[in-house]
Write a protein that holds these residues in place. Structure first.
Motif: not given
Length: 332
Positions: A46-54
């Motif tokens: 939630l704090r991330s301003r980008g994406r979740v890179v899996v």
């Protein structure tokens, strides 16, 4: 093709039941072990301003692709990067605004562990999903989600089965917790799925499918029954609205109403003397143009009608639609 001599139908069913029981037990154990680390993982994303890179290798990679797709469709921008390709240029897809979700049951996949120091050097937060708390992946991670299983469903305890099921379930749990925290709603989901059935139901409005303008059947109340029937035949909706001089809806007359009128009056009655006002059904079912098309379908089903009039806030006729219009739009 002949079946192998070792095939036993009853044993196949027994193996299937055992597999399902082992995998169900593995998922149940995850729920019992869930702790504050899961909340930390949600907060990290939630704090991330980008994406979740899996990222992940082999079967974990296949699971990772599904998790990335689920996250993306539920409000968390996500993508999958193959760890082997990351070492050959695809690492450039990851930015310092992203969060990396590394998936490996052993936590020692060579291709994945090779890029972990580079990810940490970039300052990218690392979320690990692994079955070994002391693995290389876990040691590099900011947050570790424990997906350990007691055993695989494979009778040789080799093929990833229960472990990949646990990873998949944990990924779903993460996606659901994130969509809830973001206030992600059904209409948000529909916007991510415009081509699917849910998208059509939640994004298609009455105004998108209704007949309007010259295609709209309407008749004045003092018009004769023959004129009313000609209007119904010309417009092909199986009905006509009866409207006053200001275009406000007074009633409706349908093909079914005509059949019932003939049955009620008998063959000896001269129907030509009747007007639209005499035969119309007053207070017809209506709906607004901004309503969802699926609401019109529900209205038709609830009242066992095949068409509905569309009116504005003052009761003026603006459109009409029938069940065929909804079927063409694939709403029903």
């Amino acid at each position: 093709m002949n079946l192998p001599s070792t095939f036993d139908p009853l044993r196949a069913q027994a193996m299937a039941r055992e597999t399902l029981a082992i995998e169900a037990s593995a998922v149940s154990a995850l729920a019992q072990r869930l702790d504050d680390r899961f909340s930390e993982a949600v907060a990290l994303v939630l704090r991330s301003r980008g994406r979740v890179v899996v990222t992940g290798m082999g079967k974990s990679g296949h699971v990772g692709r599904k998790i990335a797709a689920t996250l993306a469709s539920t409000g968390t921008p996500s993508m999958f990067v193959h760890p082997a390709e990351a070492s050959h240029g695809d690492l450039g897809m990851i930015t310092s605004d992203d969060v990396v979700l590394g998936i490996s049951n052993s936590g020692e996949s060579e291709e994945l562990t090779a890029i972990l120091p580079l990810i940490k050097r970039m300052g990218v937060p690392l979320l690990a999903m692994t079955g070994r708390a002391q693995s290389s992946l876990a040691r590099h991670a900011d947050v570790v989600l424990d997906t350990a299983v007691d055993k695989e469903a494979c009778p040789h305890n080799l093929a990833p089965t229960a472990s990949t099921t646990a990873q998949l379930a944990m990924g779903d749990a993460l996606a659901v917790a994130l969509l809830d925290a973001r206030g992600f709603r059904a209409d948000d989901f529909a916007r991510s799925h415009p081509g699917g059935a849910l998208g059509r139901k939640l994004l298609t409005h009455v105004a998108d499918v209704m007949r309007s303008g010259d295609d709209l059947p309407r008749t004045a109340p003092d018009a004769g029954l023959m004129d009313l029937m000609r209007e119904i035949s010309a417009k092909g909706l199986g009905m006509s609205a009866i409207v006053d001089a200001d275009n406000r809806v007074l009633g409706v007359f349908t093909d079914g109403d005509l059949r019932r009128l003939i049955e009620r009056t008998g063959s000896g009655t001269d129907l030509r003397s009747l007007t639209a006002r005499d035969v119309m059904h007053p207070h017809p079912r209506t709906i607004g143009a901004d309503a969802l098309a699926v609401e019109a379908a529900d209205l038709m089903e609830a009242h066992r009608v095949t068409s509905v009039l569309v009116v504005d806030g003052t009761g003026r006729l603006v459109g009409a639609l029938n069940s065929n219009d909804l079927m063409r739009a694939k709403v029903i």
